[in-house]
Design a protein around this motif. Structure first.
Motif, mmCIF file in Angstrom:
data_model
loop_
_atom_site.group_PDB
_atom_site.id
_atom_site.type_symbol
_atom_site.label_atom_id
_atom_site.label_comp_id
_atom_site.label_asym_id
_atom_site.label_seq_id
_atom_site.Cartn_x
_atom_site.Cartn_y
_atom_site.Cartn_z
ATOM 1 N N TYR A 109 61.609 47.300 66.684
ATOM 2 C CA TYR A 109 61.055 48.618 66.392
ATOM 3 C C TYR A 109 59.533 48.576 66.490
ATOM 4 O O TYR A 109 58.889 49.560 66.877
ATOM 5 N N GLY A 110 58.933 47.459 66.128
ATOM 6 C CA GLY A 110 57.491 47.325 66.325
ATOM 7 C C GLY A 110 57.105 47.539 67.772
ATOM 8 O O GLY A 110 56.107 48.222 68.079
ATOM 9 N N ASN A 111 57.891 46.982 68.701
ATOM 10 C CA ASN A 111 57.625 47.202 70.124
ATOM 11 C C ASN A 111 57.797 48.658 70.516
ATOM 12 O O ASN A 111 57.030 49.199 71.321
ATOM 13 N N LEU A 167 51.266 48.468 60.901
ATOM 14 C CA LEU A 167 51.913 48.043 62.138
ATOM 15 C C LEU A 167 52.431 46.613 62.009
ATOM 16 O O LEU A 167 53.535 46.293 62.473
ATOM 17 N N THR A 226 48.075 55.648 65.519
ATOM 18 C CA THR A 226 48.219 54.209 65.756
ATOM 19 C C THR A 226 47.029 53.452 65.187
ATOM 20 O O THR A 226 47.200 52.388 64.568
ATOM 21 N N TRP A 247 61.011 43.366 64.693
ATOM 22 C CA TRP A 247 60.081 43.270 65.816
ATOM 23 C C TRP A 247 60.439 44.214 66.945
ATOM 24 O O TRP A 247 59.555 44.694 67.678
ATOM 25 N N PHE A 254 55.608 46.799 60.039
ATOM 26 C CA PHE A 254 56.738 47.271 60.835
ATOM 27 C C PHE A 254 57.280 46.140 61.714
ATOM 28 O O PHE A 254 58.503 45.977 61.841
ATOM 29 N N TYR A 255 56.392 45.368 62.297
ATOM 30 C CA TYR A 255 56.831 44.233 63.114
ATOM 31 C C TYR A 255 57.568 43.208 62.255
ATOM 32 O O TYR A 255 58.569 42.625 62.677
#
Length: 446
Positions: free
Chosen positions: A153-155, A143, A134, A151, A146-147
């Motif tokens: 999948y970011g979570n 990251l 991470t 969003w 990805f968001y």
């Protein structure tokens, strides 16, 4: 700002004439330690439900047969997992005269032993790997990417990291409280020395974590933690066990193709289907097959299709060191010997709907390159699931994620069983649906 989910590349191959009478499916499951017991049961249950929902009558499903991977693996035994368990599950689904459904052989290629090994790893080691992965994603700006792509999948990616910090804080608070209660001036009045209170506090903190283990499994904490670690490790080029299994899968598939070429008649269509993390496996397998078999997918043989469902491809492909994967994707993007269809769903928490590897990855394609793949479509879960079911599962990420493999409640372009068992070729299904399409679905970002 919104981004359309559907896209048809300019160089998509011409559809082939004729219907599918016989089909062979290579199915690649996702990052699942229970794959060998899950997917046969899911397939049978959902196909039975599908027949009832659409009034098609029951289709005959043969017994599951477990066996080794075929092909040569010099210097190593990769045909079984280290426990001696077979790595292939296969069954046949009979043709269906009422719907003109094809006779389909369905093969599940297993790598759940590698996943189980990750789960058996020390939880402390897994936690350290999560923190490292991470931190690397944050430092590299991935990251945020990805968001931006999805969003939800970011979570999901951030969830195990935040949970780990919360667990560490809770265990630390319990440890501190026990240390204080047992020490000098503590609530229990025992005034024990620090060499006693500190270990007691640590044990209390560890006991709290142990007591929460069942709850952590119910909320998929370790599943998502290990999945993220695997994707990070793979992107760094550290999963040689997985790479060896991919090569063994390719050997097996090539042996099957050689048998098809000697058979009379051969199948009309070969599909490589991957769900979730298995979508990445399917891409890597398809690239190896295209490279190693120069005639596969040509007009005189079976048509070749690659189907990725609920894919997390960007988790690995966007990592700077994943150069081999990006080269494999580039080989598929410009290949006209296969049709690659990617199905995503904005309602699914664990995919990147609308992600287009030809446009969103730096693949080094030349200016004259003709992009033929992938065809990108939305599964439109809101349309194919009943409102009652949708309300029940919309906040259950894993259940929504598995809708790709389940029966529809309503007819729709996305139909897992028509795609794998029906009479139309993969490209025909997609282009027929495109002609009937009304308004394209879009995913909102931001």
């Amino acid at each position: 700002m919104s981004k359309p989910v559907s896209h048809t590349p300019p160089g998509v191959p011409e559809p082939r004439p004729g219907r599918v009478g016989r089909r062979h499916v290579f199915y690649l499951p996702g990052y699942d330690p229970e794959a060998r017991s899950r997917y046969r049961l899911l397939f049978v249950r959902e196909l039975t439900r599908y027949a009832k929902v659409f009034g098609q009558g029951k289709r005959e499903i043969g017994r599951a047969e477990a066996g080794p991977l075929l092909g040569e693996n010099p210097g190593q035994d990769l045909n079984h997992d280290p426990r001696g368990e077979p790595l292939v599950q296969a069954w046949r689904v009979a043709a269906h005269p009422r719907t003109e459904g094809a006779e389909t052989t369905y093969e599940v290629l297993l790598w759940d032993d590698l996943v189980a090994r990750d789960f058996a790893r020390s939880k402390f080691v897994s936690s350290v790997l999560l923190l490292a992965g991470t931190a690397h994603a944050i430092a590299a700006g991935k990251l945020v990417t990805f968001y931006r792509l999805h969003w939800k999948y970011g979570n999901v990616i951030l969830y195990p990291f935040v949970m780990l910090l919360m667990l560490a804080a809770a265990a630390g608070a319990v440890a501190y409280a026990v240390h204080g209660a047992l020490g000098e001036g503590g609530a229990l009045g025992l005034s024990l020395p620090a060499p006693v209170t500190v270990p007691a506090g640590l044990l209390a903190g560890l006991a709290l974590l142990a007591a929460m283990e069942a709850a952590l499994n119910r909320i998929f904490f370790w599943q998502l933690l290990n999945d993220w670690v695997f994707n990070w490790q793979h992107g760094q080029g550290w999963r040689t066990d997985y790479e060896r299994r991919l090569d063994a899968f390719a050997d097996h598939a090539l042996a099957r193709v050689a048998a098809f070429e000697a058979a009379s008649p051969p199948p009309d269509e070969i599909l490589i289907v991957g769900h979730s993390s298995g979508a990445l496996t399917a891409v890597e397998l398809a690239a190896r097959l295209i490279t190693r078999h120069s005639r596969l997918g040509e007009a005189e043989g079976p048509s070749l299709g690659l189907v990725t469902l609920g894919s997390g491809l960007p988790l690995v492909a966007l990592q700077p060191r994943a150069r081999r994967l990006r080269a494999e994707i580039a080989s598929l993007v410009t290949c006209r010997r296969l049709v690659w269809v990617d199905y995503g769903a904005p309602q699914d928490w664990m995919n990147f709907p609308g992600f287009n590897p030809a446009a969103d990855l730096d693949l080094g394609l030349g200016a004259d390159a003709v992009v033929a793949n992938p065809v990108i479509r939305s599964a439109r879960f809101r349309d194919i699931i009943s409102p009652e079911t949708y309300r029940r599962v919309r906040f259950r990420p894993f259940r929504m994620h598995f809708q790709f493999l389940m029966s529809n409640d309503r007819p729709g372009e996305y139909d897992f069983f028509d795609m794998t068992l029906g009479p139309r070729r993969l490209l025909d299904r997609v282009l027929d649906a495109q002609d009937e399409e009304a308004a394209p679905e879009a995913i909102a970002h931001g």
